[in-house]
Design an enzyme around this catalytic site. Structure first.
Site, PDB file in Angstrom:
ATOM      1  N   GLY A 104      32.152 -11.799  36.985  1.00 52.31           N
ATOM      2  CA  GLY A 104      32.852 -11.733  35.946  1.00 52.31           C
ATOM      3  C   GLY A 104      34.423 -12.592  36.541  1.00 52.31           C
ATOM      4  O   GLY A 104      34.444 -13.559  35.648  1.00 52.31           O
TER       5      GLY A 104
ATOM      6  N   GLU B  40      32.442  -7.778  30.079  1.00 52.91           N
ATOM      7  CA  GLU B  40      32.130  -6.889  30.501  1.00 52.91           C
ATOM      8  C   GLU B  40      31.890  -6.277  31.922  1.00 52.91           C
ATOM      9  O   GLU B  40      30.369  -6.490  31.928  1.00 52.91           O
ATOM     10  CB  GLU B  40      31.522  -6.295  29.286  1.00 52.91           C
ATOM     11  CG  GLU B  40      31.494  -6.914  28.249  1.00 52.91           C
ATOM     12  CD  GLU B  40      32.130  -5.785  26.818  1.00 52.91           C
ATOM     13  OE1 GLU B  40      32.553  -4.321  28.185  1.00 52.91           O
ATOM     14  OE2 GLU B  40      32.582  -6.073  25.998  1.00 52.91           O
TER      15      GLU B  40
ATOM     16  N   GLY C 249      28.157  -8.141  33.271  1.00 54.68           N
ATOM     17  CA  GLY C 249      27.160  -7.675  34.975  1.00 54.68           C
ATOM     18  C   GLY C 249      28.902  -7.542  35.414  1.00 54.68           C
ATOM     19  O   GLY C 249      30.127  -6.565  35.379  1.00 54.68           O
ATOM     20  N   SER C 250      28.633  -7.945  36.815  1.00 53.98           N
ATOM     21  CA  SER C 250      29.759  -7.119  37.829  1.00 53.98           C
ATOM     22  C   SER C 250      30.709  -7.631  38.057  1.00 53.98           C
ATOM     23  O   SER C 250      31.305  -9.336  37.879  1.00 53.98           O
ATOM     24  CB  SER C 250      28.184  -8.034  39.079  1.00 53.98           C
ATOM     25  OG  SER C 250      29.218  -8.938  39.476  1.00 53.98           O
TER      26      SER C 250
ATOM     27  N   ARG D 207      32.341  -9.432  40.614  1.00 51.73           N
ATOM     28  CA  ARG D 207      31.911 -10.692  41.459  1.00 51.73           C
ATOM     29  C   ARG D 207      31.458 -11.722  39.788  1.00 51.73           C
ATOM     30  O   ARG D 207      32.312 -12.951  40.426  1.00 51.73           O
ATOM     31  CB  ARG D 207      31.661 -10.502  42.430  1.00 51.73           C
ATOM     32  CG  ARG D 207      30.838 -12.112  42.663  1.00 51.73           C
ATOM     33  CD  ARG D 207      29.587 -11.933  45.059  1.00 51.73           C
ATOM     34  NE  ARG D 207      29.063 -10.846  43.659  1.00 51.73           N
ATOM     35  CZ  ARG D 207      27.923 -11.084  42.674  1.00 51.73           C
ATOM     36  NH1 ARG D 207      27.435 -12.770  42.189  1.00 51.73           N
ATOM     37  NH2 ARG D 207      26.798 -10.340  42.992  1.00 51.73           N
TER      38      ARG D 207
ATOM     39  N   CYS E 209      26.608   0.972  33.377  1.00 50.13           N
ATOM     40  CA  CYS E 209      28.046   0.856  33.606  1.00 50.13           C
ATOM     41  C   CYS E 209      28.919   2.203  33.530  1.00 50.13           C
ATOM     42  O   CYS E 209      29.663   2.179  34.367  1.00 50.13           O
ATOM     43  CB  CYS E 209      28.131  -0.443  33.209  1.00 50.13           C
ATOM     44  SG  CYS E 209      27.960  -0.598  31.476  1.00 50.13           S
TER      45      CYS E 209
HETATM   46  P1  NAD Z   1      24.925  -9.033  38.220  1.00 49.49           P
HETATM   47  O1  NAD Z   1      26.585  -9.627  38.509  1.00 49.49           O
HETATM   48  O2  NAD Z   1      24.770  -9.585  39.201  1.00 49.49           O
HETATM   49  O3  NAD Z   1      24.216 -10.375  37.484  1.00 49.49           O
HETATM   50  C1  NAD Z   1      24.817 -10.370  35.627  1.00 49.49           C
HETATM   51  C2  NAD Z   1      24.183 -11.663  34.935  1.00 49.49           C
HETATM   52  O4  NAD Z   1      25.472 -12.674  35.351  1.00 49.49           O
HETATM   53  C3  NAD Z   1      22.637 -12.110  35.653  1.00 49.49           C
HETATM   54  O5  NAD Z   1      22.658 -12.502  34.373  1.00 49.49           O
HETATM   55  C4  NAD Z   1      23.372 -13.079  36.400  1.00 49.49           C
HETATM   56  O6  NAD Z   1      22.298 -14.451  36.642  1.00 49.49           O
HETATM   57  C5  NAD Z   1      25.222 -13.560  36.270  1.00 49.49           C
HETATM   58  N1  NAD Z   1      25.415 -14.406  37.167  1.00 49.49           N
HETATM   59  C6  NAD Z   1      26.160 -14.032  38.566  1.00 49.49           C
HETATM   60  N2  NAD Z   1      26.776 -14.523  38.446  1.00 49.49           N
HETATM   61  C7  NAD Z   1      27.428 -15.689  38.058  1.00 49.49           C
HETATM   62  C8  NAD Z   1      27.767 -17.117  38.312  1.00 49.49           C
HETATM   63  N3  NAD Z   1      28.901 -16.853  39.236  1.00 49.49           N
HETATM   64  N4  NAD Z   1      27.933 -17.321  36.977  1.00 49.49           N
HETATM   65  C9  NAD Z   1      27.433 -17.424  36.179  1.00 49.49           C
HETATM   66  N5  NAD Z   1      26.476 -16.249  36.038  1.00 49.49           N
HETATM   67  C10 NAD Z   1      25.879 -15.485  37.042  1.00 49.49           C
HETATM   68  O7  NAD Z   1      24.840  -8.297  37.697  1.00 49.49           O
HETATM   69  P2  NAD Z   1      24.108  -7.158  37.279  1.00 49.49           P
HETATM   70  O8  NAD Z   1      23.321  -6.507  38.870  1.00 49.49           O
HETATM   71  O9  NAD Z   1      22.841  -7.928  36.910  1.00 49.49           O
HETATM   72  O10 NAD Z   1      24.060  -5.885  36.900  1.00 49.49           O
HETATM   73  C11 NAD Z   1      24.440  -5.178  37.349  1.00 49.49           C
HETATM   74  C12 NAD Z   1      26.741  -4.813  36.713  1.00 49.49           C
HETATM   75  O11 NAD Z   1      26.764  -5.001  35.406  1.00 49.49           O
HETATM   76  C13 NAD Z   1      27.185  -3.330  37.190  1.00 49.49           C
HETATM   77  O12 NAD Z   1      28.527  -3.789  37.974  1.00 49.49           O
HETATM   78  C14 NAD Z   1      27.124  -3.224  35.811  1.00 49.49           C
HETATM   79  O13 NAD Z   1      28.510  -2.559  36.328  1.00 49.49           O
HETATM   80  C15 NAD Z   1      27.932  -4.436  35.161  1.00 49.49           C
HETATM   81  N6  NAD Z   1      27.553  -3.711  33.389  1.00 49.49           N
HETATM   82  C16 NAD Z   1      28.265  -4.059  32.855  1.00 49.49           C
HETATM   83  C17 NAD Z   1      27.951  -3.166  31.976  1.00 49.49           C
HETATM   84  C18 NAD Z   1      29.763  -3.219  30.292  1.00 49.49           C
HETATM   85  O14 NAD Z   1      29.247  -3.668  29.553  1.00 49.49           O
HETATM   86  N7  NAD Z   1      31.001  -3.277  31.150  1.00 49.49           N
HETATM   87  C19 NAD Z   1      27.132  -3.049  31.411  1.00 49.49           C
HETATM   88  C20 NAD Z   1      25.742  -3.548  31.566  1.00 49.49           C
HETATM   89  C21 NAD Z   1      26.036  -4.032  33.128  1.00 49.49           C
END
Ligand code: NAD
Length: 517
Positions: free
Chosen positions: A253, A270, A248-249, A251, A304
């Site tokens: 991570g 990731e 995910g983002s 933030r 991503c």
């Molecule tokens: P997001 O960070 O908003 O959410 C991702 C996941 O994390 C969700 O399941 C969310 O509920 C969970 N989450 C959020 N805050 C959390 C916390 N504090 N503790 C635990 N879990 C938490 O991201 P998104 O908008 O769903 O996805 C887009 C982002 O993901 C982009 O930044 C993209 O680059 C990244 N991404 C990276 C990869 C990679 O392999 N590097 C792959 C796909 C997406």
């Protein structure tokens, strides 16, 4: 609710549905419903209702984790090739349901059909990879400095893997983790994105059918908990989850890394990318053009690995830029279910607002929007957020260019020398994917050398997106440093033991130490 009853039947989703409400968790193969506040689930295509979800309460998540741990105690002693057989059967089932699984991705994440099917194909591919891997989980034998001693390494199952996923790869990211985890002897508790819980339920339906029929597989090998930040935090906090793989983002991570690190657990991160391509004066512009358009506009800029920064040698920019704009003009934007469409919707309104804000910031910082960026409302389903992919001329890595906006905005900048191009390429906080287009061997080799791209993925004459599962996938710096999928990423899911065996009758100490009693 606008979810095809045939699709529900084909994927066996009915057992996870009560009225319009989807299950909050799947524990031991059974749907768990909760009567907490229901939240609407809507398709990004047209805002049509896909039903409602209720976050799994903490007690349910805890139960899912405990049951997964019980599964671990059994699954870890099943021989790895037998664990591979389970994954082989999962792969067969996925092949048979590929179209239906892809339909759920399109409905929930808005991907065009070809890309949604490509995502399911990644799941099939990682199954094949994992089956082979199940006979290759090998360690080294190492010579000992002591007489009549031998050292060896073994790789043992680690424990429950907590998987947290983003909305944009709602099936493949779980599969990359889970297929490896299963052959490595680990159960998985998955918290999917709250924007794509149906993909998780569809997957679980397929996987659970295989697990239920498989002799020796504990039913709680694959668990799902539907929820938001709090559920993710709970996985990160649990000592029964030795590895948390979070996508995910940046933030998110940072929060997960701090929590898991606080208990000295392992995290595999990731996170966001800010991917660049360098186009040199010797580049084959025909190839580069095709790579740029797919990488920058495909998936509506929501990968991503999406190409976000184009770094062009100043002598070719005037040839290249008009051709990109021309290709963008003819990109079919619209309902991702319709054949021929190449650009679907953004995931939701906040995503559209972030895209508009980034364009405004770019202008305020001296950039010029040379193409697109506006919302498209004609010829697309009402209520979806469709945008025309944007091209923005900028002078170097402006502040807005240094963070990831998850939308189709391509920043174009020029360079004079390769040193300057490399500095621009590496001059952002993220380090996921990168590419160079050149016909000069020295430039290509320099790009992939230790002094070249600082990203986890560095390609030559190939775009930044669309990685194969055979390689390790992930990136450096704020992208988090994790590696998933192919190569030796499996080692993340196991614990290594070093064993020294004495087959003699003396007890010599290492380093020649004498300690006779
Ligand atoms: P997001 O960070 O908003 O959410 C991702 C996941 O994390 C969700 O399941 C969310 O509920 C969970 N989450 C959020 N805050 C959390 C916390 N504090 N503790 C635990 N879990 C938490 O991201 P998104 O908008 O769903 O996805 C887009 C982002 O993901 C982009 O930044 C993209 O680059 C990244 N991404 C990276 C990869 C990679 O392999 N590097 C792959 C796909 C997406």
């Amino acid at each position: 609710m606008k979810l095809d009853t045939q699709l529900i039947a084909a994927l066996g989703l009915g057992k996870y549905l009560q009225g319009e409400q989807w299950a909050s968790a799947i524990i031991n193969g059974e749907a768990v419903f909760d009567n907490g506040p229901a939240k609407p689930l809507r398709s990004p295509i047209d805002h049509a209702s896909l039903g409602q979800y209720v976050n799994a309460p903490a007690a349910i998540t805890e139960q899912a984790i405990k049951e997964a741990h019980a599964a671990f105690l059994k699954w870890r002693t099943v021989p790895a090739p037998r664990r591979g057989e389970l994954v082989r059967l999962i792969g067969e089932k996925v092949r048979a349901k590929k179209k239906e699984l892809a339909q759920v991705i399109t409905l929930e994440a808005g991907k065009i059909v070809a890309e949604a099917e490509g995502e399911v194909q990644e799941w099939i591919d990682i199954c094949d990879f994992a089956v082979g891997l199940s006979r290759q989980l090998h360690g080294l034998t190492i010579v000992s400095e002591r007489p009549e001693h031998r050292m060896m390494e073994q790789w043992h199952p680690l424990g429950t893997v907590g998987v947290i996923t983003a909305f944009n790869f709602p099936q493949a990211v779980w599969a990359w983790n889970a297929m490896l985890a299963f052959v490595c002897g680990d159960p998985v508790v998955w918290k999917p994105s709250e924007k794509a819980p149906l993909c998780a339920l569809a997957i679980q339906s397929v996987v659970d059918e295989v697990i239920a029929e498989f002799d020796g597989a504990p039913r709680s090998l694959s668990q799902i908990v539907i929820g938001e930040v709090e559920t993710g935090k709970q996985l990160a906090e649990s000592p029964l989850v030795p590895l948390v793989s979070a996508t995910g983002s940046v933030r998110m991570g940072k929060a997960v890394a701090a929590t898991v690190g606080g208990r000295l657990g392992r995290s595999l991160l990731e996170l966001g990318g800010n991917n660049a391509m360098i186009v040199t004066e010797t580049a084959n512009l025909e190839l580069a053009l095709r790579a740029i358009v797919f990488a920058a506009a495909g998936t509506a800029g929501q990968r991503c690995t999406t190409l976000r920064r184009l770094i062009v040698q100043e002598s070719v920019v005037d040839q290249l830029l008009p051709r990109i704009a021309k290709a963008y003009e003819t990109l079919p934007i619209g309902d991702p279910r319709e054949s021929g469409k190449l650009v679907g919707p953004l995931i939701d309104e906040p995503s559209f607002r972030a895209q508009q804000q980034a364009l405004a910031d770019a202008k305020a910082q001296g950039g010029e929007v040379v193409f697109g960026g506006e919302r498209v409302t004609a010829g697309v389903p009402a209520n979806g957020f469709y945008v025309r992919p944007a091209i923005v001329r900028v002078n170097g890595n402006l502040p807005v260019v240094c963070h990831e906006t998850f939308a189709p905005i391509l920043y174009v900048m020029t360079y004079k020398t390769l040193d300057e191009a490399m500095a621009l390429q590496n001059g952002v906080p993220q380090g996921l994917s990168s590419a160079i287009f050149t016909d000069r061997m020295q430039e290509a080799e320099r790009f992939v050398s230790p002094a070249g791209s600082d990203c986890g993925i560095a390609n030559v004459n190939i775009g930044t997106s669309g990685a194969e599962i055979g390689g390790a996938f992930g990136g450096e710096k704020e992208t988090g440093g994790g590696r998933e999928s192919g190569s030796d990423s499996w080692k993340n899911y196991m614990r290594r033991t070093t064993n020294t065996v004495n087959y003699g009758n003396a007890l010599p100490l290492a380093q020649g130490i004498k300690f006779d009693v």
